[in-house]
Write a protein that holds these residues in place. Structure first.
Motif, PDB file in Angstrom:
ATOM      1  N   ALA A 108     -49.961 -18.859  33.988  1.00 51.63           N
ATOM      2  CA  ALA A 108     -49.302 -19.797  33.073  1.00 51.63           C
ATOM      3  C   ALA A 108     -50.277 -20.889  32.658  1.00 51.63           C
ATOM      4  CB  ALA A 108     -48.075 -20.423  33.740  1.00 51.63           C
ATOM      5  N   GLY A 109     -51.258 -21.161  33.518  1.00 51.42           N
ATOM      6  CA  GLY A 109     -52.198 -22.250  33.266  1.00 51.42           C
ATOM      7  C   GLY A 109     -53.180 -21.983  32.148  1.00 51.42           C
ATOM      8  N   LEU A 153     -37.450 -19.625  21.412  1.00 46.48           N
ATOM      9  CA  LEU A 153     -37.951 -20.994  21.298  1.00 46.48           C
ATOM     10  C   LEU A 153     -38.604 -21.212  19.933  1.00 46.48           C
ATOM     11  CD1 LEU A 153     -39.718 -20.932  24.797  1.00 46.48           C
ATOM     12  CD2 LEU A 153     -37.387 -21.698  24.295  1.00 46.48           C
ATOM     13  N   SER A 158     -40.909 -25.691  22.905  1.00 41.89           N
ATOM     14  CA  SER A 158     -42.027 -24.827  23.305  1.00 41.89           C
ATOM     15  C   SER A 158     -42.288 -24.829  24.803  1.00 41.89           C
ATOM     16  CB  SER A 158     -43.291 -25.219  22.549  1.00 41.89           C
ATOM     17  OG  SER A 158     -43.105 -24.932  21.193  1.00 41.89           O
ATOM     18  N   PHE A 159     -41.902 -25.914  25.473  1.00 37.59           N
ATOM     19  CA  PHE A 159     -42.040 -25.949  26.932  1.00 37.59           C
ATOM     20  C   PHE A 159     -40.740 -25.557  27.627  1.00 37.59           C
ATOM     21  CE2 PHE A 159     -45.486 -29.270  26.122  1.00 37.59           C
ATOM     22  CZ  PHE A 159     -46.541 -28.440  26.496  1.00 37.59           C
ATOM     23  N   GLY A 160     -39.800 -24.989  26.884  1.00 32.60           N
ATOM     24  CA  GLY A 160     -38.516 -24.665  27.482  1.00 32.60           C
ATOM     25  C   GLY A 160     -37.672 -25.921  27.624  1.00 32.60           C
ATOM     26  N   HIS A 172     -35.411 -21.850  43.780  1.00 34.30           N
ATOM     27  CA  HIS A 172     -36.167 -22.492  42.703  1.00 34.30           C
ATOM     28  C   HIS A 172     -36.440 -23.954  43.041  1.00 34.30           C
ATOM     29  CE1 HIS A 172     -36.501 -24.803  38.884  1.00 34.30           C
ATOM     30  NE2 HIS A 172     -37.448 -23.901  38.708  1.00 34.30           N
ATOM     31  N   THR A 179     -37.965 -16.924  25.764  1.00 33.72           N
ATOM     32  CA  THR A 179     -37.828 -16.754  27.210  1.00 33.72           C
ATOM     33  C   THR A 179     -36.477 -16.107  27.489  1.00 33.72           C
ATOM     34  OG1 THR A 179     -37.962 -17.797  29.351  1.00 33.72           O
ATOM     35  CG2 THR A 179     -36.912 -19.088  27.621  1.00 33.72           C
ATOM     36  N   VAL A 192     -45.329 -19.733  23.432  1.00 39.85           N
ATOM     37  CA  VAL A 192     -44.412 -18.795  24.083  1.00 39.85           C
ATOM     38  C   VAL A 192     -43.232 -18.664  23.124  1.00 39.85           C
ATOM     39  CG1 VAL A 192     -42.980 -18.348  26.114  1.00 39.85           C
ATOM     40  CG2 VAL A 192     -45.102 -19.656  26.356  1.00 39.85           C
ATOM     41  N   LEU A 226     -48.659 -17.468  39.502  1.00 37.42           N
ATOM     42  CA  LEU A 226     -47.944 -18.080  38.369  1.00 37.42           C
ATOM     43  C   LEU A 226     -48.778 -19.205  37.753  1.00 37.42           C
ATOM     44  CD1 LEU A 226     -45.440 -18.651  36.575  1.00 37.42           C
ATOM     45  CD2 LEU A 226     -44.595 -20.129  38.403  1.00 37.42           C
ATOM     46  N   LEU A 227     -49.292 -20.110  38.597  1.00 37.72           N
ATOM     47  CA  LEU A 227     -50.065 -21.241  38.068  1.00 37.72           C
ATOM     48  C   LEU A 227     -51.307 -20.750  37.336  1.00 37.72           C
ATOM     49  CD1 LEU A 227     -49.890 -23.802  41.012  1.00 37.72           C
ATOM     50  CD2 LEU A 227     -48.830 -24.041  38.767  1.00 37.72           C
ATOM     51  N   LEU A 259     -30.736 -23.332  27.740  1.00 30.65           N
ATOM     52  CA  LEU A 259     -31.751 -23.726  28.728  1.00 30.65           C
ATOM     53  C   LEU A 259     -31.207 -24.810  29.655  1.00 30.65           C
ATOM     54  CD1 LEU A 259     -34.861 -23.856  26.361  1.00 30.65           C
ATOM     55  CD2 LEU A 259     -34.382 -22.112  28.093  1.00 30.65           C
ATOM     56  N   GLY A 293     -46.368 -27.394  33.802  1.00 26.23           N
ATOM     57  CA  GLY A 293     -47.740 -27.705  33.401  1.00 26.23           C
ATOM     58  C   GLY A 293     -47.825 -28.441  32.078  1.00 26.23           C
TER      59      GLY A 293
HETATM   60  C1  HEM Z   1     -42.712 -22.800  32.627  1.00 24.35           C
HETATM   61  C2  HEM Z   1     -44.582 -22.945  28.150  1.00 24.35           C
HETATM   62  C3  HEM Z   1     -48.821 -24.461  29.924  1.00 24.35           C
HETATM   63  C4  HEM Z   1     -47.111 -23.844  34.401  1.00 24.35           C
HETATM   64  C5  HEM Z   1     -42.855 -22.757  31.265  1.00 24.35           C
HETATM   65  C6  HEM Z   1     -41.792 -22.438  30.337  1.00 24.35           C
HETATM   66  C7  HEM Z   1     -42.331 -22.444  29.102  1.00 24.35           C
HETATM   67  C8  HEM Z   1     -43.714 -22.804  29.209  1.00 24.35           C
HETATM   68  C9  HEM Z   1     -41.607 -22.125  27.789  1.00 24.35           C
HETATM   69  C10 HEM Z   1     -40.333 -22.200  30.718  1.00 24.35           C
HETATM   70  C11 HEM Z   1     -39.982 -20.766  30.759  1.00 24.35           C
HETATM   71  C12 HEM Z   1     -38.508 -20.580  31.006  1.00 24.35           C
HETATM   72  O1  HEM Z   1     -37.709 -21.536  31.045  1.00 24.35           O
HETATM   73  O2  HEM Z   1     -38.091 -19.430  31.164  1.00 24.35           O
HETATM   74  C13 HEM Z   1     -45.890 -23.391  28.261  1.00 24.35           C
HETATM   75  C14 HEM Z   1     -46.738 -23.661  27.119  1.00 24.35           C
HETATM   76  C15 HEM Z   1     -47.938 -24.092  27.620  1.00 24.35           C
HETATM   77  C16 HEM Z   1     -47.822 -24.090  29.070  1.00 24.35           C
HETATM   78  C17 HEM Z   1     -46.341 -23.485  25.669  1.00 24.35           C
HETATM   79  C18 HEM Z   1     -49.192 -24.512  26.909  1.00 24.35           C
HETATM   80  C19 HEM Z   1     -49.255 -24.904  25.672  1.00 24.35           C
HETATM   81  C20 HEM Z   1     -48.730 -24.455  31.294  1.00 24.35           C
HETATM   82  C21 HEM Z   1     -49.784 -24.846  32.207  1.00 24.35           C
HETATM   83  C22 HEM Z   1     -49.290 -24.644  33.470  1.00 24.35           C
HETATM   84  C23 HEM Z   1     -47.940 -24.150  33.348  1.00 24.35           C
HETATM   85  C24 HEM Z   1     -51.135 -25.392  31.790  1.00 24.35           C
HETATM   86  C25 HEM Z   1     -49.908 -24.865  34.825  1.00 24.35           C
HETATM   87  C26 HEM Z   1     -51.113 -25.015  35.130  1.00 24.35           C
HETATM   88  C27 HEM Z   1     -45.778 -23.512  34.302  1.00 24.35           C
HETATM   89  C28 HEM Z   1     -44.924 -23.258  35.446  1.00 24.35           C
HETATM   90  C29 HEM Z   1     -43.667 -22.942  34.933  1.00 24.35           C
HETATM   91  C30 HEM Z   1     -43.771 -23.023  33.484  1.00 24.35           C
HETATM   92  C31 HEM Z   1     -45.336 -23.322  36.907  1.00 24.35           C
HETATM   93  C32 HEM Z   1     -42.414 -22.565  35.734  1.00 24.35           C
HETATM   94  C33 HEM Z   1     -41.509 -23.737  35.906  1.00 24.35           C
HETATM   95  C34 HEM Z   1     -40.203 -23.377  36.575  1.00 24.35           C
HETATM   96  O3  HEM Z   1     -39.825 -22.189  36.619  1.00 24.35           O
HETATM   97  O4  HEM Z   1     -39.553 -24.289  37.107  1.00 24.35           O
HETATM   98  N1  HEM Z   1     -44.012 -22.998  30.550  1.00 24.35           N
HETATM   99  N2  HEM Z   1     -46.575 -23.656  29.403  1.00 24.35           N
HETATM  100  N3  HEM Z   1     -47.634 -24.051  32.022  1.00 24.35           N
HETATM  101  N4  HEM Z   1     -45.064 -23.370  33.142  1.00 24.35           N
HETATM  102 FE1  HEM Z   1     -45.787 -23.619  31.275  1.00 24.35          FE
END
Ligand code: HEM
Length: 385
Positions: free
Chosen positions: A224-225, A299, A328-330, A77, A274, A271, A220-221, A34, A338
């Protein structure tokens, strides 16, 4: 305890899968992949079953799949992410706490009145859906349709090969794309005090985005949100109820709330994996992945890797000191944008739910959504005791 991941880490941590992709299951390998900023541009890959499904899904693409920041490499990006980051700030998110608490208390009032409920439909889903809907400013009359289309669209993240599912995904994507475009047109004409209006204002201020790009970030938002946070709140509640000692710890020490959310994210990754794409030969774990290969970064497996977390990796420990290092958030350039919002919603929902109902208990079988990637509970029957 995810036995399949455990076997993979042990026996074949850099696995070449017969369907034409590589699987990284160890923490260090996943984190490094990552960080290394491998490509996310899957269009590079021309052949193989995954490429065929991708092409099928992209054949009528309105931009929603390929123009979101999640699917772009630099410089696109960087441009897309920096624009969205300008409005999606930690300060704007933190300011939402009172409103999120009010929403949660409203859902809990209804649960209390009924005495029993399905936690997914009564709290875990409605909360993140309501929050992101308000941030984007959609019309409540459209919410049921948006919820259904979003649920269909995320099936594109699962291994699907059936024609009728692919058709349904195509239709859902076109539908969400139309919602986003209509919304953007409306906010351009009548800006309001919401995230989307701020995004449009920032965009008009100089960072040039095409309408296709703006619509893709909105979709996306939206998706993903909420499609991920639902798993955190529902899965987190299940994990707490199945670990009564930890639930008692959280009740006695509400200040553990923020760390508890990190540990629950680690314990069950909303998630599970990825994907990345290699541009050059990529050396990892003693092997070399050739250029133009799909790489699955698991992950959820990294989050349970004993060689990183120690022998108690499979135990839920809300006071685990380094819980925040979960994947978990990457990680790296695409780290979840988010994360602040997800952490806030998770903390407020889980601490208020568990402190308000001392007799909270499962009231039947938990069922799971059957997804391999966005894995989480489908129903969580609870009683307030
Ligand atoms: C990217 C997980 C909540 C918006 C990601 C990625 C992961 C992830 C793993 C990266 C994916 C990658 O690298 O391929 C999560 C988890 C969440 C969560 C586990 C909740 C527990 C949210 C929320 C939002 C959000 C609430 C927005 C309202 C985004 C966006 C990206 C992203 C916009 C893309 C970022 C980029 O490409 O630079 N999320 N997410 N996510 N997430 Fe979340």
């Amino acid at each position: 305890p995810y036995p399949a991941y455990s076997r993979l880490r042990e026996a074949d941590p850099v696995q070449e899968h017969p369907l034409g992709f590589w699987i990284l299951s160890r923490y260090e390998d996943a984190a490094e992949a990552l960080r290394a900023g491998l490509s996310v541009d899957e269009g590079r890959i021309r052949t193989g079953p995954l490429a065929e499904v991708r092409d099928r899904l992209r054949s009528q693409d309105q931009g929603t799949l390929t123009l979101s920041m999640l699917d772009r490499d630099p410089p696109d990006h960087t441009r897309l992410r920096s624009l969205v980051s300008r409005v999606f700030t930690p300060r704007r998110i933190a300011a939402l706490e009172p409103e999120i608490a009010r929403l949660v208390d409203g859902y809990l009032d209804e649960i209390e009145e009924a005495g029993r409920a399905d936690l997914v439909t009564s709290l875990a889903f409605p909360l993140p859906f309501a929050v992101i809907s308000r941030m984007l400013g959609t019309d409540p009359a459209e919410h049921a349709a948006i919820r259904d289309m979003s649920g269909t669209l995320v099936r594109a993240l699962e291994p699907v090969f059936e024609e009728e599912v692919l058709d349904a995904i195509d239709r859902a994507r076109a539908g969400l794309d139309a919602v986003a475009r209509e919304l953007i047109a409306r906010k351009r004409a009548e800006p309001a005090d919401d995230l989307l209006s701020a995004l449009i204002a920032a965009e008009e201020d100089g960072d040039v985005l095409s309408d296709d790009e703006l619509a893709a970030q909105v979709v996306l938002l939206y998706v993903a949100g909420h499609e991920t946070t639902v798993n955190l709140i529902a899965g987190g509640t299940v994990a707490l109820l199945r670990n009564p000692g930890q639930l008692a710890l959280l009740r006695a020490h509400p200040e553990l709330g923020a760390n508890a959310v990190e540990e629950l994210l680690r314990y069950d990754s909303p998630v599970q994996q990825t994907r990345r794409v290699t541009v050059e030969p990529y050396a990892v774990g003693g092997r070399v992945i050739p250029p133009d290969s799909f790489v699955s970064v698991v992950l959820a497996s990294a989050n349970r890797d004993e060689s990183f977390w120690g022998p108690d990796a499979d135990r839920l420990r809300l006071d685990r000191p380094d819980a925040r290092r979960h994947l978990s958030f990457g990680g790296g350039p695409h780290f979840c944008l988010g994360a602040h919002l997800a952490r806030l919603e998770g903390r407020v929902a889980l601490t208020r739910l568990t402190s308000r109902f001392p007799g909270l208990a499962l009231d039947g079988e938990v069922t799971w959504n059957g997804r391999i990637n966005l894995r989480g509970p489908a129903t969580v029957p609870i009683t307030t005791g």
